[in-house]
Scaffold this active site. Sequence first.
Site, PDB file in Angstrom:
ATOM      1  N   THR A 239       1.159 -29.183 -69.249  1.00 41.97           N
ATOM      2  CA  THR A 239       2.470 -28.631 -69.577  1.00 41.97           C
ATOM      3  C   THR A 239       3.430 -28.822 -68.402  1.00 41.97           C
ATOM      4  O   THR A 239       2.998 -28.970 -67.255  1.00 41.97           O
ATOM      5  CB  THR A 239       2.301 -27.122 -69.881  1.00 41.97           C
ATOM      6  OG1 THR A 239       3.568 -26.487 -69.815  1.00 41.97           O
ATOM      7  CG2 THR A 239       1.391 -26.431 -68.870  1.00 41.97           C
ATOM      8  N   ASP A 240       4.733 -28.750 -68.693  1.00 40.51           N
ATOM      9  CA  ASP A 240       5.733 -28.794 -67.611  1.00 40.51           C
ATOM     10  C   ASP A 240       5.777 -27.459 -66.853  1.00 40.51           C
ATOM     11  O   ASP A 240       6.370 -27.381 -65.775  1.00 40.51           O
ATOM     12  CB  ASP A 240       7.123 -29.142 -68.157  1.00 40.51           C
ATOM     13  CG  ASP A 240       7.649 -28.161 -69.200  1.00 40.51           C
ATOM     14  OD1 ASP A 240       6.908 -27.235 -69.608  1.00 40.51           O
ATOM     15  OD2 ASP A 240       8.813 -28.323 -69.617  1.00 40.51           O
ATOM     16  N   GLU A 241       5.142 -26.426 -67.406  1.00 42.49           N
ATOM     17  CA  GLU A 241       5.236 -25.098 -66.778  1.00 42.49           C
ATOM     18  C   GLU A 241       4.548 -25.056 -65.415  1.00 42.49           C
ATOM     19  O   GLU A 241       4.827 -24.167 -64.616  1.00 42.49           O
ATOM     20  CB  GLU A 241       4.663 -24.024 -67.707  1.00 42.49           C
ATOM     21  CG  GLU A 241       5.384 -24.009 -69.032  1.00 42.49           C
ATOM     22  CD  GLU A 241       5.168 -22.753 -69.856  1.00 42.49           C
ATOM     23  OE1 GLU A 241       4.850 -21.704 -69.277  1.00 42.49           O
ATOM     24  OE2 GLU A 241       5.317 -22.857 -71.086  1.00 42.49           O
TER      25      GLU A 241
ATOM     26  N   TYR B 274      -0.781 -18.202 -67.040  1.00 43.52           N
ATOM     27  CA  TYR B 274      -1.022 -19.375 -67.895  1.00 43.52           C
ATOM     28  C   TYR B 274      -0.802 -20.666 -67.114  1.00 43.52           C
ATOM     29  O   TYR B 274      -1.680 -21.532 -67.055  1.00 43.52           O
ATOM     30  CB  TYR B 274      -0.097 -19.344 -69.120  1.00 43.52           C
ATOM     31  CG  TYR B 274       0.007 -20.684 -69.835  1.00 43.52           C
ATOM     32  CD1 TYR B 274      -1.093 -21.237 -70.480  1.00 43.52           C
ATOM     33  CD2 TYR B 274       1.215 -21.403 -69.847  1.00 43.52           C
ATOM     34  CE1 TYR B 274      -0.996 -22.472 -71.129  1.00 43.52           C
ATOM     35  CE2 TYR B 274       1.321 -22.625 -70.484  1.00 43.52           C
ATOM     36  CZ  TYR B 274       0.220 -23.161 -71.123  1.00 43.52           C
ATOM     37  OH  TYR B 274       0.304 -24.383 -71.757  1.00 43.52           O
TER      38      TYR B 274
ATOM     39  N   LYS C 151      -3.402 -23.638 -65.980  1.00 41.48           N
ATOM     40  CA  LYS C 151      -3.235 -25.042 -66.375  1.00 41.48           C
ATOM     41  C   LYS C 151      -3.155 -25.927 -65.126  1.00 41.48           C
ATOM     42  O   LYS C 151      -3.711 -27.025 -65.101  1.00 41.48           O
ATOM     43  CB  LYS C 151      -1.977 -25.230 -67.231  1.00 41.48           C
ATOM     44  CG  LYS C 151      -2.074 -24.675 -68.642  1.00 41.48           C
ATOM     45  CD  LYS C 151      -3.139 -25.359 -69.502  1.00 41.48           C
ATOM     46  CE  LYS C 151      -2.801 -26.781 -69.870  1.00 41.48           C
ATOM     47  NZ  LYS C 151      -3.754 -27.339 -70.874  1.00 41.48           N
TER      48      LYS C 151
HETATM   49  P1  NAD Z   1      -3.005 -23.388 -79.430  1.00 39.91           P
HETATM   50  O1  NAD Z   1      -3.173 -22.065 -78.772  1.00 39.91           O
HETATM   51  O2  NAD Z   1      -2.230 -23.484 -80.699  1.00 39.91           O
HETATM   52  O3  NAD Z   1      -4.430 -24.012 -79.730  1.00 39.91           O
HETATM   53  C1  NAD Z   1      -5.476 -23.989 -78.780  1.00 39.91           C
HETATM   54  C2  NAD Z   1      -6.775 -24.366 -79.489  1.00 39.91           C
HETATM   55  O4  NAD Z   1      -7.810 -24.394 -78.493  1.00 39.91           O
HETATM   56  C3  NAD Z   1      -7.181 -23.380 -80.572  1.00 39.91           C
HETATM   57  O5  NAD Z   1      -7.556 -24.075 -81.748  1.00 39.91           O
HETATM   58  C4  NAD Z   1      -8.366 -22.655 -79.955  1.00 39.91           C
HETATM   59  O6  NAD Z   1      -9.328 -22.220 -80.908  1.00 39.91           O
HETATM   60  C5  NAD Z   1      -8.943 -23.719 -79.039  1.00 39.91           C
HETATM   61  N1  NAD Z   1      -9.707 -23.127 -77.930  1.00 39.91           N
HETATM   62  C6  NAD Z   1      -9.302 -22.121 -77.114  1.00 39.91           C
HETATM   63  N2  NAD Z   1     -10.289 -21.821 -76.250  1.00 39.91           N
HETATM   64  C7  NAD Z   1     -11.313 -22.659 -76.509  1.00 39.91           C
HETATM   65  C8  NAD Z   1     -12.600 -22.856 -75.929  1.00 39.91           C
HETATM   66  N3  NAD Z   1     -13.033 -22.097 -74.896  1.00 39.91           N
HETATM   67  N4  NAD Z   1     -13.392 -23.825 -76.433  1.00 39.91           N
HETATM   68  C9  NAD Z   1     -12.963 -24.604 -77.463  1.00 39.91           C
HETATM   69  N5  NAD Z   1     -11.775 -24.441 -78.067  1.00 39.91           N
HETATM   70  C10 NAD Z   1     -10.954 -23.488 -77.585  1.00 39.91           C
HETATM   71  O7  NAD Z   1      -2.380 -24.350 -78.297  1.00 39.91           O
HETATM   72  P2  NAD Z   1      -1.281 -25.503 -78.444  1.00 39.91           P
HETATM   73  O8  NAD Z   1       0.062 -24.900 -78.381  1.00 39.91           O
HETATM   74  O9  NAD Z   1      -1.671 -26.389 -79.569  1.00 39.91           O
HETATM   75  O10 NAD Z   1      -1.522 -26.279 -77.062  1.00 39.91           O
HETATM   76  C11 NAD Z   1      -2.524 -27.294 -76.974  1.00 39.91           C
HETATM   77  C12 NAD Z   1      -2.548 -27.832 -75.553  1.00 39.91           C
HETATM   78  O11 NAD Z   1      -1.275 -28.382 -75.210  1.00 39.91           O
HETATM   79  C13 NAD Z   1      -2.843 -26.772 -74.500  1.00 39.91           C
HETATM   80  O12 NAD Z   1      -3.676 -27.347 -73.526  1.00 39.91           O
HETATM   81  C14 NAD Z   1      -1.482 -26.433 -73.913  1.00 39.91           C
HETATM   82  O13 NAD Z   1      -1.591 -26.014 -72.581  1.00 39.91           O
HETATM   83  C15 NAD Z   1      -0.789 -27.788 -74.019  1.00 39.91           C
HETATM   84  N6  NAD Z   1       0.681 -27.724 -74.153  1.00 39.91           N
HETATM   85  C16 NAD Z   1       1.270 -26.927 -75.098  1.00 39.91           C
HETATM   86  C17 NAD Z   1       2.649 -26.920 -75.227  1.00 39.91           C
HETATM   87  C18 NAD Z   1       3.330 -26.075 -76.295  1.00 39.91           C
HETATM   88  O14 NAD Z   1       4.565 -26.030 -76.333  1.00 39.91           O
HETATM   89  N7  NAD Z   1       2.597 -25.429 -77.196  1.00 39.91           N
HETATM   90  C19 NAD Z   1       3.446 -27.709 -74.403  1.00 39.91           C
HETATM   91  C20 NAD Z   1       2.809 -28.521 -73.451  1.00 39.91           C
HETATM   92  C21 NAD Z   1       1.433 -28.532 -73.337  1.00 39.91           C
END
Ligand code: NAD
Length: 352
Positions: free
Chosen positions: A132-134, A157, A161
């Site tokens: 993430t950019d965070e 968070y 990350k």
């Molecule tokens: P989300 O919370 O919607 O989904 C996370 C998934 O990971 C869920 O299905 C959960 O069951 C699974 N999970 C959690 N812990 C687990 C574990 N210990 N073992 C196996 N599975 C596990 O998240 P998201 O918003 O889809 O984000 C996905 C990725 O992208 C993350 O790594 C997040 O940091 C990154 N990201 C998200 C955003 C955003 O805007 N949402 C932006 C940039 C990066």
Amino acid sequence: MKLLVTGGAGFIGSAVVRLAVSRGHEVVNLDALTYAANLANVAQVTNSPLYRFEHADLRDRPALDRIFAAHRPDAVMHLAAESHVDRSIDGPAEFVRTNVVGTCTLLEEARRYWREMDDEARAGFRFLHVSTDEVFGSLGPEGQFHEETPYRPNSPYSASKAGSDHLARAWHHTYGLPVLVTHCSNNYGPCQFPEKLIPLMVLSALQGRPLPVYGRGENVRDWLYVEDHVDALLAVLERGRVGETYAIGGGCERRNLDVVRAVCRTLDELCPDPALGSRERLIRFVEDRPGHDLRYAIDAGKIARELGWRPRESFESGLRRTVQWYLENAAWCERVLSGAYRMERLGAGAGV
Ligand code: NAD
């Protein structure tokens, strides 16, 4: 390619699964099915011969060992994480356990598997770590994050990350594992759990509930439609340079207040409520998130130059598609809200 996608039942992971299968990739979806997961997100590929699901936790090394041996992936796309800043303020330890310890366990298993591959398969193997950019902290009114921006994570968070990013980088530097890292800005789109800003506002506004905006709504995020993010991730996986990082953003900076107003206007147009009139009347300013970063913005020049990636959706077109999706998927929303989550305030800093 055969892809092992972690977190493929979550918001972005499920979009990865859907797009990768539609492009002819074989996909193994590894997910622990936490509160944020929903297998309905991948319903359209469940019966595809290209798709498999493995219910497993990242931290379960014997399970990872079995899954790598059974499926023999060509690449790992690592998205599984605890992802919500407000929850990390209430309970940081789970973020360290999943995001740091879980990523370390996955990297170790991927390294063992990769070392035992034959030369040709080993040369083609990739580990894409999705971040993430965070992790870069907060910007003032000027400037943009890019691949060389120093790390300054501010929330539990983003700190967790950042920890996982450093592990991924070190596994490349020390062991030669073919790692790529991406840093993306805020995503929005279908299937996002309604604790996040846009779906929370859509569902609250539909119910005529107050729309809580942190502080004065001045915080700025760079918004990217989730399918554009996934398109970028597949471009990085297929054509990115090993050991490199890529910043991904939509070039759509908006203040939170303007995002909420745009949600209201889109809903008023697609689903008018004559009794209420403008849904902007539901907006309420509430106490700010502790340590709330002021502004994020991404310079996505590197991925545009090197891989030819650009977002297709504008904020207005992406938001319209998103709102339309929530309107057409009431059953999905009801099912999500029938669990423990009740759209309550999280992360006010009252937890221990
Ligand atoms: P989300 O919370 O919607 O989904 C996370 C998934 O990971 C869920 O299905 C959960 O069951 C699974 N999970 C959690 N812990 C687990 C574990 N210990 N073992 C196996 N599975 C596990 O998240 P998201 O918003 O889809 O984000 C996905 C990725 O992208 C993350 O790594 C997040 O940091 C990154 N990201 C998200 C955003 C955003 O805007 N949402 C932006 C940039 C990066």
